[in-house]
Design an enzyme around this catalytic site. Structure first.
Site, short mmCIF file in Angstrom:
data_model
loop_
_atom_site.label_atom_id
_atom_site.label_comp_id
_atom_site.label_asym_id
_atom_site.label_seq_id
_atom_site.Cartn_x
_atom_site.Cartn_y
_atom_site.Cartn_z
N ASP A 52 0.85 -1.19 0.00
CA ASP A 52 0.00 0.00 0.00
C ASP A 52 0.88 1.25 0.00
O ASP A 52 2.07 1.19 0.28
CB ASP A 52 -0.89 -0.04 1.24
CG ASP A 52 -2.13 0.83 1.13
OD1 ASP A 52 -2.26 1.55 0.11
OD2 ASP A 52 -2.96 0.78 2.04
N GLU A 66 2.82 7.04 -2.03
CA GLU A 66 2.52 8.39 -2.53
C GLU A 66 2.91 9.47 -1.51
O GLU A 66 2.35 10.56 -1.51
CB GLU A 66 1.02 8.53 -2.84
CG GLU A 66 0.41 7.37 -3.58
CD GLU A 66 -0.26 6.35 -2.66
OE1 GLU A 66 -1.03 5.53 -3.15
OE2 GLU A 66 0.00 6.41 -1.43
N ASP A 121 -8.98 3.26 -2.36
CA ASP A 121 -10.14 3.42 -1.48
C ASP A 121 -11.29 4.15 -2.18
O ASP A 121 -11.08 5.19 -2.81
CB ASP A 121 -9.73 4.19 -0.23
CG ASP A 121 -8.58 3.53 0.51
OD1 ASP A 121 -8.51 2.29 0.46
OD2 ASP A 121 -7.76 4.24 1.11
#
Length: 867
Positions: free
Chosen positions: A510, A513, A576
């Site tokens: 995950d 960024e 998400d």
């Protein structure tokens, strides 16, 4: 306390605390936005500044909004000349306090355009040209060359120029499928597929003359569509939009932002364009001028910048692009293509084992379990509740270094992992690339952080201080530097025991960024915007290579962010989203655009991840779509103790909605998925080898059909199945498009001719799916030969069914026990004969008219006739 701020969070679109434009050109009107906190504290704000070293009169800020948390201000500097240097800072006053911001500097840039050529010289791969700019002065060198590995053509601006000498009036460079013309007046034309594209080249220089950015523009034809550009949620066709290619952590409601941007687009006119490297790129596809597209690409540190042009069909362009930028070395393991289970609530071994038991009790086959909330939430490699003796930060733990108390959250993770594997379920653990700033004492994490900082294993600012994440998620965390082999090895060795001793099958990688700003520097010299976009690939690639090496190739990484070439590290998911019909529709668009950008294996969180639970209808429609999606996963956000569960398990949705159909239909779609597994494994092998996605926009297979460039809620799953999900609330069917050719409903019925729109009904237990005539579908079916019957969760079928949809000569590849086989079916007046290799398992051949034949395992190839 009063704090003015000016974020400069390049390269995302300018926000309320940034300069606009962020990189002004001579003649631009420049303004500076900033915030003061808390709201109402500042009585006045002034901007102090100097232009070309000469102090200017301070400018009072104009209040734009007043809020509880902060006030927003704006100062307008006016127009600047190219080459002007500016230094500025803000001073705010209020409640007897005066607070001064840091100082910021910039220089106004100069734009120049290609107006001709001064000299030309041949190179081994093409031509080098000395350029003339529109101001009558020499410009940077332009190199035109053929791309040997991709069949395309390349423009590169910058680098050494050839010696003086009059160039020919017209310069032409040809590849197998295209030609690029450079005309005496500086015009460029690309001829490909019977089309001629007019190109214009401009560039921007810094005050010292260094190349800052390159701007290539081309004409847009009436009805021309533009697709690709990474995982885009706002539209499949980007015509009329201005997408930014910047890796950005946009939590839900993505709009123009994305975790996974790629500076590659394909046109319906038969060409495609890639900006090489990882610098920031901004596009305008007819938004400012409806008949032109513009690509403005930042050059890294004045280095030459290359733009590749490909020609041919979208599939040909995508193949050339992925051949150049990276494909998976092998397809994902077969277990990738079953149902995945996940929830951020599953934060104990007891909870995980309870959910697995319910999965088995309800007869829902699954092949993968993802655990997110497993670690101590500080190191991200130590199980929560584990007991151990803290060590030096260089420590690479083994399982024997830990003990697990019986009353802890994870009393025996090894036994849990073993039981999952015994049940045919693989285990994926969540990861994040961050050395989190912790508030509570954590000796091991503190030792790791000190060691990483001391050894130079973290990204740094230009002043040498560690870079700390300014964003909300993992705020102030240090970020490991995956450009350093030593840092990457140190990081991964701490996780080796999970793979070696616990048998973990991969990682959900995950994040990625967390980089913002131009002041970040990596150990290999990359910095700023170039590093922001490159970082996810560096991080994911390190996990991918390490994991596959430790597990002998039988492993997977599952990632959210990325940039050019990230498809070499399968697989990916859309991040998400809320549980809404709109998010469902936008997720399909994201998957199609990702596939057109080099991401072959993609999925999403079934019916969303966040906030209110989906309705039973939305959940089941999304479950049906996901049965025909490369990755089929349900997942959900964390729920605080005592609050109603937000699990997206079928039984939780049934309990919440009161709809007793949820579990039976979810079971049906999960079993249908297992029936499709042999087909999915076959198509995965094709995707890995070709770079083509499993989730295929219709335009890939039907590029000459304008309708297929506009359709964003239908797709091909692999090369043979056309899928048209139900994406509207309350719908009992839909209108769908059948492209040219003959199509058979997967569920049975007469063949239909394509090239037209049709209306189809689809009850809640169905999804419109059509099979291309000429296909041979390898399926794993139970004795009754019905799709959706129970075949368990074994990924290697004990028997195989080949459903043949005749179209003259049918041919298909099979993958059985890791071995490739080829089947040929020839339709004859008296029936059909089948050429079979030496198949190692029982196989049934079926045709739509009811003819069948059974074949026992054989050691010899054979030819049989279908009765």
């Amino acid at each position: 306390m009063l704090w003015p701020c000016q974020g400069m969070c390049s390269p995302c679109p300018a926000g309320p605390a940034e300069r606009t434009p962020r990189d002004p050109l001579g003649g631009d009107m420049v303004s500076v936005g900033f915030l003061t906190t808390p709201g109402g504290a500042a009585e006045g704000v002034r901007l102090h500044w100097a232009r070309n070293g000469r102090p200017q009169a301070p400018i009072h800020g104009r209040p734009l909004s007043v809020g509880r948390d902060h006030d927003r201000w704006l100062v307008e500097l006016g127009a600047l000349d190219a080459g002007d240097t500016v230094e500025y800072w803000m001073v705010a006053e209020g409640a007897g306090l005066t607070v001064e911001s840091p100082r910021y500097q910039f220089a106004a840039l100069r734009r120049r355009a290609l107006a001709g050529f001064l000299a030309a010289a041949e190179t081994p791969a093409g031509l080098a040209l000395a350029t003339l700019a529109d101001d009558g002065l020499p410009g940077p060198a332009l190199t035109l060359r053929r791309l040997p590995d991709a069949g395309g053509l390349q423009l590169m601006l910058g680098g050494p120029a050839p010696a003086a000498g009059a160039p020919p009036a017209e310069i032409c460079l040809r590849s197998a499928a295209a030609e690029l013309m450079a005309h005496a007046d500086g015009r460029l034309t690309l001829r490909a597929g019977g089309e001629t594209l007019s190109l214009r080249l401009r560039w921007v220089e810094a005050a010292d003359g260094a190349l800052w950015s390159v701007e290539l523009s081309g004409d847009l034809a009436a009805g021309e569509a533009i697709v690709g550009l990474g995982e885009r949620f706002d539209g499949l066709d980007q015509r009329g939009r201005a997408p930014d290619v910047a890796v950005y952590e946009q939590y839900k409601n993505h709009g123009n932002r994305t975790y996974l941007p790629v500076p590659f687009f394909t046109s319906s006119r038969g060409y495609a364009c890639l900006v090489e490297g990882s610098g920031h790129v901004a596009y305008d596809f007819g938004r400012s001028a409806p008949d032109r597209w513009v690509c403005a690409a930042q050059a890294g540190g004045g280095r030459p910048l290359a733009i590749d042009l490909f020609s041919g069909s979208p599939a040909a362009c995508l193949s050339a692009f992925t051949a150049r930028t990276g494909r998976p070395a092998a397809p994902p393991p077969a277990w990738t293509f079953g149902l995945w289970m996940s929830s951020n609530e599953w934060n104990t071994q007891a909870r995980v084992e309870r959910e697995v038991a319910l999965t088995k009790e309800h007869g829902i086959p699954a092949t993968v379990l993802v655990i997110e909330a497993w670690s101590d939430e500080s190191t991200f490699y130590i199980w929560n509740g584990a007991r151990y003796q803290p060590r030096d930060g260089a420590w690479a733990p083994r399982l024997t270094d830990f003990s697990f108390p019986a009353d802890g959250p994870w009393p025996d993770p090894k036994a849990m992992s073993d039981r999952l594997h015994d049940d045919g379920i693989r285990l994926i653990l969540w990861q994040i690339p961050a050395l989190k700033q912790v508030l509570e004492p954590h000796p091991q994490h503190e030792a790791d952080s000190e060691h990483a900082e001391r050894q130079g294993y973290v990204l740094r600012q230009q002043d040498g201080e560690p870079y700390r994440n300014p964003a909300f998620w993992f705020n102030q965390a240090m970020i490991p530097d995956f450009t350093s082999p030593a840092a990457a090895d140190w990081w991964m060795q701490k996780r080796a025991y999970l793979l070696d001793d616990l048998g973990v099958d991969g990682f959900k990688t995950d994040g990625g960024e967390h980089l913002q700003g131009r002041g970040i520097v990596a150990s290999d010299g990359r910095a700023g915007d170039e590093l922001v976009n490159a970082y996810p690939n560096l991080y994911i690639g390190a996990y991918h290579r390490f994991t596959l090496a430790r597990r002998g190739g039988d492993a997977l990484t599952f990632s959210r962010a990325g940039h050019t070439g990230v498809g070499a590290f399968p697989a990916h998911w859309a991040g998400d989203e809320n549980s809404t019909w709109e998010s469902y529709q936008r997720s399909i668009v994201a998957g199609l655009s990702a596939g057109l950008s080099g991401v072959p294996f993609w999925g999403w969180d079934i019916a969303g991840f966040s906030e209110a639970l989906p309705s039973a209808e939305l959940y089941l429609r999304a479950m049906a779509m996901s049965a025909f999606c490369p990755i089929m996963q349900y997942h959900s956000e964390y729920t605080p103790p005592g609050a109603p569960s937000k699990d997206r398990t079928p039984w939780r949705i049934q309990e919440h909605s009161g709809d007793e159909r949820v579990v039976p239909l979810a079971r049906h779609f999960a079993r249908l998925r297992m029936a499709l597994l042999p087909y999915l494994v076959r198509e995965a092998a094709h995707s890995a080898a070709s770079g083509e996605p499993m989730l295929r926009a219709l335009l890939l297979d039907h590029p000459a059909d304008p309708a297929c460039w506009r359709i964003a809620d239908q797709y091909m799953l692999g090369r043979d199945l056309l899928v048209a999900p139900i994406v509207q609330e309350g719908a009992s069917g839909r209108r769908l498009y059948l492209p040219q050719g003959s199509w058979h409903e997967l569920w049975g019925g007469a063949a239909l001719e394509g090239g037209r729109w049709i209306e189809v009904a689809a009850a809640l237990d169905q999804i419109p799916v059509f099979v291309r005539a000429g296909a041979i579908l390898p399926l794993h079916l139970a004795a009754g030969q019905r799709l959706g019957d129970d075949v368990g969760n074994a990924v290697e079928p004990a028997a195989l069914t080949l459903r043949v949809y005749p179209d003259g000569r049918n041919e298909a590849a099979l993958v059985i026990r890791g071995q490739a086989h080829t089947v040929i079916v020839e339709e004859l007046p008296a029936g059909a004969w089948v050429s079979l290799p030496a198949l190692p398992i029982p196989t049934l051949i079926t045709l739509p008219d009811g003819r069948t034949t059974s074949i026992s395992p054989t050691n010899q190839p054979q030819q049989i006739t279908v009765a």
